[in-house]
Scaffold this motif. Structure first.
Motif, PDB file in Angstrom:
ATOM      1  N   HIS A 148       0.846  -1.190   0.000  1.00 46.31           N
ATOM      2  CA  HIS A 148       0.000   0.000   0.000  1.00 46.31           C
ATOM      3  C   HIS A 148       0.883   1.242   0.000  1.00 46.31           C
ATOM      4  CE1 HIS A 148      -1.999  -3.272   2.325  1.00 46.31           C
ATOM      5  NE2 HIS A 148      -2.979  -3.008   1.476  1.00 46.31           N
ATOM      6  N   ASP A 150       0.217   4.206   1.354  1.00 49.29           N
ATOM      7  CA  ASP A 150       0.104   4.965   2.611  1.00 49.29           C
ATOM      8  C   ASP A 150       0.212   6.472   2.376  1.00 49.29           C
ATOM      9  OD1 ASP A 150      -0.128   2.516   3.797  1.00 49.29           O
ATOM     10  OD2 ASP A 150       1.878   2.487   4.649  1.00 49.29           O
ATOM     11  N   GLY A 163      -2.533   4.517   7.142  1.00 50.70           N
ATOM     12  CA  GLY A 163      -2.642   4.740   5.709  1.00 50.70           C
ATOM     13  C   GLY A 163      -2.259   6.140   5.270  1.00 50.70           C
TER      14      GLY A 163
END
Length: 314
Positions: A148, A150, A163
């Motif tokens: 991810h 983030d 995140g």
């Protein structure tokens, strides 16, 4: 009067439970090349919680590690001086007081000339580390392994979450985007253009499928060229690795990388000018046979080996 054990009202029970590879427990970074520390905070997790127990799990299984890296031809503890300082005294449920403690702890390490190696915890902790490192080195190149990016602006309407750390770090001027690279992002998304956010912010994002297509030598070369000799912070989310090899994590994504591919990439990044490192999102409750924690321990060992090689060749 006898010394009483630490009260759980002052320090969480899951803090300060052991040392990495049974290294010496140190009280200060004075005169050391590296310091290992834990940041057992997981209140910013968006799905599974429990990575607060990650540092302890990594330390527990790290007793399996030996000091000689055969491939790098180096004994880490012959070349380096270092130890485990224990866990930062985080505040469960409160991210900003936790950031304060982590920033203060990492600042004490970097001000004494040692490299911090932090065991998470969820990925929100990296923002506090970057604040500390940037105070000494200025904006750093970020090498970010993850599934991810983030880079969200908000999660659940909140600016501070696992995140969002790199969006906040860019806003605070802690990262030099022109020398930073994010590797391995994959999985389904709410926003089909999410990966383009990195480019809009000046970062380079290489999604997981592209890394597989390019091959390891090409991505290693790309990382080196992107970072150059800029002071570099390496952050490693264990979900970069495929859940077949690292099931113990909070937000797993399939289609990732094997443990061998992961270690191969890291072993070939010895030239970078490292000023900090962390590994995050190890969640023991979802682990199987401690394989995720053991991989995390090996990643830390490979990073220590890089530091040892650099010191030996200096």
């Amino acid at each position: 009067m006898s010394k009483q054990p630490t009260s759980a009202l002052a320090s969480p029970r899951f803090c300060n439970m052991g040392t990495f590879m049974r290294m010496e427990k140190v009280k200060s970074a004075e005169g050391l090349d590296f310091v290992i520390a834990g940041a057992p905070f997981d209140t910013a997790s968006s799905f599974r919680s429990g990575s607060r127990f990650g540092p302890n799990a990594i330390r527990n299984i790290s007793v399996m590690m030996k000091p000689n890296n055969v491939l790098q031809q180096v004994n880490i503890m012959e070349e380096l001086k270092g130890g485990d300082i224990g866990d930062f005294n985080i505040v469960p449920g409160y991210i900003h007081p936790t950031y304060k403690f982590i920033e203060e702890g990492v600042s004490e390490i970097v001000e004494k000339g040692a490299i911090p190696i932090v065991l998470g915890g969820d990925h929100s902790i990296t923002l506090a580390e970057l604040r500390a490192v940037a105070k000494k080195h200025g904006p750093v190149a970020l090498v970010h392994f993850d599934s991810h990016s983030d880079l969200c602006d908000e999660v659940f309407g909140e600016k501070y979450n696992h995140g969002t750390p790199f969006r906040r770090a860019l806003e605070e001027g802690l990262i030099d985007p022109a020398h930073s690279i994010q590797i391995g992002m994959r999985g389904s998304l709410y926003d089909p253009n999410e990966h383009k956010i990195a480019a809009d912010l000046g970062m380079l994002l290489v999604p997981g499928h592209r890394v597989h297509e390019m091959g390891l030598p090409a991505i290693i070369k790309m990382i080196k060229e992107r970072v150059g000799d800029k002071p570099c912070f390496l952050t490693f989310d264990i979900d970069f690795v495929d859940p077949a090899y690292a099931p113990g994590t909070g937000t797993p994504e399939v289609g990732g990388f094997t443990s061998y591919e992961t270690l191969t990439i890291l072993r070939n990044l010895t030239e970078l000018n490292y000023v900090g490192f962390d590994i995050v999102e190890v969640l023991p409750a979802y682990d199987s046979g401690e394989i995720t924690a053991y991989l995390a321990a090996n990643i830390v060992f490979e990073y220590l080996s890089i530091l040892a090689v650099k010191k030996r060749n200096f």
